[in-house]
Write a protein that holds these residues in place. Structure first.
Motif, PDB file in Angstrom:
ATOM      1  N   GLY A  32      36.658  38.253  36.276  1.00 30.12           N
ATOM      2  CA  GLY A  32      36.489  36.899  36.468  1.00 30.12           C
ATOM      3  C   GLY A  32      36.201  36.419  38.178  1.00 30.12           C
ATOM      4  N   HIS A  33      37.090  37.007  38.775  1.00 29.78           N
ATOM      5  CA  HIS A  33      37.067  36.734  40.162  1.00 29.78           C
ATOM      6  C   HIS A  33      35.950  37.426  40.888  1.00 29.78           C
ATOM      7  N   LEU A  34      35.801  38.551  40.459  1.00 25.94           N
ATOM      8  CA  LEU A  34      34.586  39.730  41.185  1.00 25.94           C
ATOM      9  C   LEU A  34      33.430  39.121  40.685  1.00 25.94           C
ATOM     10  N   ALA A 103      43.534  38.767  43.910  1.00 29.14           N
ATOM     11  CA  ALA A 103      43.472  37.436  43.376  1.00 29.14           C
ATOM     12  C   ALA A 103      43.969  37.490  41.783  1.00 29.14           C
ATOM     13  N   ALA A 104      43.467  38.436  41.203  1.00 31.44           N
ATOM     14  CA  ALA A 104      43.915  38.780  39.808  1.00 31.44           C
ATOM     15  C   ALA A 104      45.521  38.843  39.539  1.00 31.44           C
ATOM     16  N   PHE A 105      46.075  39.739  40.387  1.00 25.61           N
ATOM     17  CA  PHE A 105      47.621  39.880  40.729  1.00 25.61           C
ATOM     18  C   PHE A 105      48.419  38.489  40.920  1.00 25.61           C
ATOM     19  N   TYR A 108      47.896  36.367  37.758  1.00 23.43           N
ATOM     20  CA  TYR A 108      48.722  36.764  36.713  1.00 23.43           C
ATOM     21  C   TYR A 108      50.207  36.640  36.768  1.00 23.43           C
ATOM     22  N   ASN A 109      50.691  36.444  37.856  1.00 27.31           N
ATOM     23  CA  ASN A 109      52.061  36.457  38.219  1.00 27.31           C
ATOM     24  C   ASN A 109      52.354  34.900  38.105  1.00 27.31           C
ATOM     25  N   GLY A 110      51.408  33.948  38.544  1.00 24.67           N
ATOM     26  CA  GLY A 110      51.799  32.700  38.534  1.00 24.67           C
ATOM     27  C   GLY A 110      52.811  32.210  39.369  1.00 24.67           C
ATOM     28  N   ALA A 111      53.793  31.568  38.812  1.00 27.86           N
ATOM     29  CA  ALA A 111      55.111  31.079  39.351  1.00 27.86           C
ATOM     30  C   ALA A 111      56.042  32.338  39.983  1.00 27.86           C
ATOM     31  N   MET A 112      55.795  33.322  39.569  1.00 27.68           N
ATOM     32  CA  MET A 112      56.593  34.263  40.011  1.00 27.68           C
ATOM     33  C   MET A 112      56.021  35.146  41.321  1.00 27.68           C
ATOM     34  N   GLU A 118      52.661  39.384  47.679  1.00 25.69           N
ATOM     35  CA  GLU A 118      51.480  39.018  48.294  1.00 25.69           C
ATOM     36  C   GLU A 118      51.205  40.182  49.303  1.00 25.69           C
ATOM     37  N   GLU A 119      52.080  40.421  50.094  1.00 28.35           N
ATOM     38  CA  GLU A 119      52.077  41.428  51.478  1.00 28.35           C
ATOM     39  C   GLU A 119      51.736  42.864  50.493  1.00 28.35           C
TER      40      GLU A 119
END
Length: 385
Positions: A32-34, A103-105, A108-112, A118-119
């Motif tokens: 979707g992002h790609l 961006a997908a990760f 997917y992880n949302g609030a987590m 990120e790093e």
């Protein structure tokens, strides 16, 4: 990447893999992002992308498993990028893919999602995109070859032998496999092993078994016609006989898995001196030994080669039209039982170079049977299926 970050991203990806529908949701977000960033990339992929989540998740898992052995991970990614050239993917696209995966990760992880994730995932996606860009830039050969179907023979109801003539020779080594796209299913690339070695005339042969519920193999078996134009991508895989190893060879193949082994044997028959080879050919029914007569004839003029047919059942199923007596060698001089168990019953074969080719289940079962009788794992070779 330090050990703490590596452990964090591995744990995070494990949660994706173990969650019902997790890989599908992650990969859907990735595409979707790609495609949102570069809509033209969608044209490079087939309409149906049901296999993509599994393939991409498997690739990510391989990278995570080899973070401490990055040379191996990088070689894998570079080869993957070279293979993607057949779709029209270019080196510049991998930066976009890396951003889309991060961006997908994040989605997917949302609030987590947190700074550590990120790093960690940013480092991983940069490593992946950079390695694949290197791979895409490193290969200047053509991404695929065109070939014309010159023969289509239905050997069994669900198995066909297809002969092609390529416009120019495809530079594969006997034992390798190649991606193939057929006109009935455009852009749906599937991997098949040529059953004959490459030659200057551009002749190539594939043995294709129809997979129930499959998209491409049923079209090849049922719909292929002489004159069809196929695309054949660059070769992959590394099954080969090391002639300098000073060790004899054990080949174990079942069904159309015999193709890469068969190609190597034909090539070896063109040389004067070869190691001793035992070739166990397996099938569920005697009719599944569809090529055993050709291999037996090859052994008649090459005394270094021994052919051993193995069937799980003594007789053909009721729906097979020809009785067993119709094939004097393939049907009479054979062993009965599970292929892996039969091979292992002869011992560990520890002094051999061993190749196994067939279905994923057959390869796994045969590996287990051999290792159980003392075969060293490092002497066993097989390609992914």
């Amino acid at each position: 990447m330090d050990a703490r970050s590596a452990a964090l991203v591995r744990a995070n990806f494990r949660s994706v893999s173990e969650s019902p529908g997790g890989p599908e949701r992650l990969i859907s977000a990735f595409y979707g992002h790609l495609f949102a960033e570069n809509p033209r990339l969608r044209e490079l992929f087939p309409p149906a992308m049901d296999m993509q989540p599994k393939r991409l998740a498997t690739a990510i898992q391989f990278v995570l498993d080899h973070l401490e052995d990055w040379d191996r991970a990088q070689k894998f990614l570079e080869q993957l990028a070279r293979d993607h050239r057949k779709y029209g993917v270019e080196a510049a696209h991998y930066d976009q893919a890396g951003r889309a995966l991060l961006a997908a990760f994040r989605v997917y992880n949302g609030a987590m999602w947190n700074r550590q994730l990120e790093e960690g995932w940013r480092d991983i996606t940069i490593l992946i995109s950079a390695s694949m860009a290197i791979g895409a830039n490193s290969d200047k050969s053509q991404p695929y070859w065109e070939a014309t179907v010159v023969g289509h023979r239905r050997v069994l109801e669900d198995l066909a032998i297809v002969r092609l003539q390529s416009d120019s020779p495809v530079p594969y080594q006997a034992g390798q496999y190649v991606p193939v796209a057929v006109p009935q299913r455009p852009k749906m690339w599937r991997y098949f092993s040529p059953a004959i070695p490459s030659n200057p005339y551009g002749e190539i042969e594939f043995h294709v078994r129809k997979i129930r519920g499959g998209w491409v193999s049923p079209a090849i078996v049922n719909e292929t016609q002489v004159g069809d134009r196929w695309l054949i991508g660059g070769p992959l895989g590394g099954l080969h006989v090391d002639r300098d190893a000073g060790r004899d060879v054990l080949l174990i193949g079942a069904g159309t898995g015999i193709a890469p082994l068969r190609a190597q044997l034909i090539e070896m028959s063109q040389r004067g001196i070869n190691p001793r080879v035992h070739f166990f050919i397996g099938g569920r029914y005697p009719c599944d030994l569809y090529d055993v007569e050709n291999m037996w004839q090859l052994s008649q003029s090459n005394p270094w080669l021994t052919i051993v047919p193995v069937c799980e059942q003594k007789t053909n199923p009721w729906w097979y039209p020809h009785p067993a007596a119709d094939a004097p060698y393939g049907m009479h001089r054979r062993l009965v039982g599970n292929l892996g168990a039969v091979v292992a019953s002869f011992g560990a074969w520890a002094d051999r170079q061993i190749q196994i080719a067939g279905s994923a289940r057959m390869i796994a079962d045969t590996r287990r049977a051999l290792i159980a009788v003392g075969t060293p794992e490092h002497v066993i070779s097989c390609d992914p299926v």
